[in-house]
Design a protein around this motif. Structure first.
Motif: not given
Length: 318
Positions: A285-305
């Protein structure tokens, strides 16, 4: 360069951007005599042997309308089949061009491809299927099996592509994890992951009444007994990714029915940090907070933050 998820954001120019993977280094020698591939493909003017960086002449006349694959030299071993992983060194050039638009030889890093698993242009998938480790291929790829009418970077719309491809390594990857110790999931504030090991996408239940963690979570769901992963490893996984906020699936390798292969140092920090030290044969199980993922930028189907939730099966270390 923005780091990627294994399936959601893809890699080099033969895909969508510019990074390749692997450990084996190929020679940069251009000392071989020239050779002409059969069937009218462009001449390899130097570096004709497996492992050497080739140079290509321009194609002559009209390019082939269909995919054309010529085996310059054949390796040994079993032919690549769906689900296998291949490390491929390559040089790509336009049919009517005289300079490469991309090559892995200069980077010294072969690119990882999962046969039948998507992730690369269809011409690559078709060309590599059935080939053997140690083979060198020359391939011409028509637009409909490459980048079509859209083009990509230095590749114009409607371009026929020519590749010289060395199959550096071929690895058979299991379809699912086997055995392992099931770990109790007692923390009610975290998602619960299904423990069936039938090769199907596991169930992921995200607590709707809990706030998302602000720090990376990396927990065994099933603990395997294989080697622990290092930061420099390339791994093969099956996974599903969901948004904490609404539980929607934004990415899943199960949709293609094949695992995905990628280097740990080429993915988002939540993956590279979260999987380092975990054992092959495990579900994590990985739970990835925004600062370990895509941060303040949206990425495809992933919204910002967005906080991201993954169930990851570690199938093999390459």
């Amino acid at each position: 360069m923005r780091r990627r998820l294994p399936g959601l954001v893809l890699v080099p120019l033969l895909l969508l951007s510019t990074a390749a993977c692997g450990d084996e280094k190929a020679s940069d020698s251009d000392s071989s005599s020239s050779t002409v591939a059969k069937g009218g493909l462009p001449e390899i003017t130097a570096g004709a042997k497996f492992g050497e960086k080739p140079t290509l002449a321009k194609g002559e006349g009209k390019p082939p309308k269909d995919l054309k694959v010529e085996v310059i030299s054949e390796g040994k071993g079993d032919p690549l089949k769906d689900g296998d992983s291949a490390k491929v060194n390559y040089l790509g050039q336009l049919w009517d061009g005289d300079k490469p638009f991309d090559n892995s030889f200069d980077r010294g890093q072969p690119f990882d491809v999962t046969i039948g698993g998507g992730g690369v242009i269809e011409g690559w998938q078709q060309a590599l299927k059935g080939q053997k480790q140690g083979s060198r291929l020359e391939v011409s790829i028509p637009p409909e099996l490459g980048y079509g009418d859209q083009g990509q970077g230095d590749i114009p719309p409607g371009a026929t592509l020519v590749f010289v491809m060395d199959v550096v390594k071929a690895t058979s990857i299991p379809k699912k994890i086997e055995g392992g110790k099931v770990v109790d999931q007692t923390d009610a504030s975290l998602p619960k992951i299904g423990t069936e090991t039938d090769g199907k996408e596991p169930e992921v239940t995200i607590p709707s009444d809990k706030d998302a963690p602000t720090k990376l979570v990396s927990n065994y769901v099933i603990e395997g007994d294989g080697d622990a992963l290092k930061a420099s490893d390339t791994v093969a996984v099956s996974y599903v990714g969901k948004l904490w906020k609404d539980g929607k699936t934004f990415d899943s390798s199960y949709k293609n029915g094949q695992p995905v292969t990628f280097p740990l140092n080429q993915v988002i920090p939540g993956w590279s940090k979260g999987l380092e030290g975990k054992k092959v044969g495990s579900r994590v199980l990985l739970v990835v907070p925004p600062d370990q993922g895509y941060g303040d930028q949206a990425q495809g189907p992933i919204p910002a933050k967005s906080t991201l939730v993954f169930a990851v099966d570690i199938l093999a270390k390459m």
